[in-house]
Motif scaffolding. Structure first.
Motif, PDB file in Angstrom:
ATOM      1  N   PHE A 124     -47.307  17.128 -34.891  1.00  0.00           N
ATOM      2  CA  PHE A 124     -46.415  16.174 -35.426  1.00  0.00           C
ATOM      3  C   PHE A 124     -45.925  15.608 -34.366  1.00  0.00           C
ATOM      4  CE2 PHE A 124     -46.909  19.661 -38.459  1.00  0.00           C
ATOM      5  CZ  PHE A 124     -46.870  19.123 -39.534  1.00  0.00           C
ATOM      6  N   TRP A 125     -45.614  14.261 -34.690  1.00  0.00           N
ATOM      7  CA  TRP A 125     -45.325  13.153 -33.527  1.00  0.00           C
ATOM      8  C   TRP A 125     -44.099  12.593 -34.163  1.00  0.00           C
ATOM      9  CZ3 TRP A 125     -46.505   7.499 -32.979  1.00  0.00           C
ATOM     10  CH2 TRP A 125     -46.280   6.889 -31.912  1.00  0.00           C
ATOM     11  N   PHE A 126     -42.935  12.733 -33.630  1.00  0.00           N
ATOM     12  CA  PHE A 126     -41.648  12.206 -34.261  1.00  0.00           C
ATOM     13  C   PHE A 126     -41.769  12.692 -35.828  1.00  0.00           C
ATOM     14  CE2 PHE A 126     -42.302   9.205 -30.734  1.00  0.00           C
ATOM     15  CZ  PHE A 126     -41.098   9.489 -30.190  1.00  0.00           C
ATOM     16  N   ASP A 127     -41.962  13.916 -35.979  1.00  0.00           N
ATOM     17  CA  ASP A 127     -42.106  14.420 -37.285  1.00  0.00           C
ATOM     18  C   ASP A 127     -43.009  14.194 -38.307  1.00  0.00           C
ATOM     19  OD1 ASP A 127     -39.821  16.337 -36.718  1.00  0.00           O
ATOM     20  OD2 ASP A 127     -38.544  14.508 -37.240  1.00  0.00           O
ATOM     21  N   GLN A 128     -43.982  13.311 -38.023  1.00  0.00           N
ATOM     22  CA  GLN A 128     -45.003  12.791 -38.924  1.00  0.00           C
ATOM     23  C   GLN A 128     -46.173  13.589 -38.186  1.00  0.00           C
ATOM     24  OE1 GLN A 128     -45.747   8.699 -38.591  1.00  0.00           O
ATOM     25  NE2 GLN A 128     -47.372   8.761 -39.944  1.00  0.00           N
ATOM     26  N   LEU A 129     -47.104  13.966 -39.412  1.00  0.00           N
ATOM     27  CA  LEU A 129     -48.366  14.994 -39.079  1.00  0.00           C
ATOM     28  C   LEU A 129     -49.180  13.840 -38.711  1.00  0.00           C
ATOM     29  CD1 LEU A 129     -50.127  17.198 -39.395  1.00  0.00           C
ATOM     30  CD2 LEU A 129     -50.566  16.746 -41.548  1.00  0.00           C
ATOM     31  N   VAL A 130     -49.867  13.837 -37.492  1.00  0.00           N
ATOM     32  CA  VAL A 130     -51.069  12.865 -36.775  1.00  0.00           C
ATOM     33  C   VAL A 130     -52.237  13.472 -36.470  1.00  0.00           C
ATOM     34  CG1 VAL A 130     -48.980  11.678 -36.192  1.00  0.00           C
ATOM     35  CG2 VAL A 130     -49.980  13.340 -34.529  1.00  0.00           C
TER      36      VAL A 130
END
Length: 181
Positions: free
Chosen positions: A72-78
């Motif tokens: 999670f990068w800045f709370d986004q699944l990447v």
């Protein structure tokens, strides 16, 4: 449940059912890019397939045979990183990872893999990390080399990728060599 806060930007945590939709989306959006190096893309056709993957990862975790975490990068699944296999008898962790195409080149995977290695050596008492990448997968190999893995050899025609065999480069890292602790 496995959760690892890497820094202010990156967190690793086990995927849950609520992550099935974003996991499917990132997989689907990066499908052609990921197909260059990953053999399982033709098996992912729906959110239900991503949910099955998540359920399987929980079984591996409960059986102490592997750890799969969303990146999670800045709370986004990447992307995804983990120990595809844990061999506690030989104290070895087999690392695997992938990152969505739009998130390449930001240092995300280097941070994620480094944190996983530190966790494996300190919390799981592993002695060795094993990482394999297709010979032509230069970005993945660069991560291993940047982190400090040693190139240990090549396995010829190690994996069938849709229409061809690819050789794998085998990398290893020993606990005594790791200096990120």
């Amino acid at each position: 449940m496995f959760i690892l806060h890497v820094d202010d930007e990156v967190m690793l945590r086990m995927l849950t059912a609520r992550d099935a939709e974003p996991l499917y989306q990132i997989t689907d959006q990066s499908r052609e890019y990921l197909k260059k190096w990953l053999p399982w893309l033709d098996e992912i056709h729906s959110v239900d397939d991503s949910l099955s993957f998540i359920k399987n990862s929980f079984q591996l975790y409960n059986d102490r045979k592997g750890i799969t975490a969303g990146i999670f990068w800045f709370d986004q699944l990447v992307g995804v990183v983990g120990f595809n296999e844990l061999d506690f008898k030989n104290k070895t962790g087999y690392i695997g990872y992938w990152l969505g195409e739009n998130y390449q080149g930001k240092g995300i995977m280097t941070k994620a893999v480094s944190a996983l290695i530190t966790y494996g050596f300190s919390d799981l008492s592993l002695n060795r990390m094993d990482l394999r990448a297709a010979k032509e997968n230069l970005p993945s190999r660069a991560i291993a080399e940047r982190i400090g893995f040693k190139k240990e050899g090549r396995i010829r025609q190690a994996e069938w990728l849709y229409d061809r065999y690819v050789d794998h480069i085998v990398y290893g890292l020993l606990k005594e060599e790791w200096n990120n602790e």
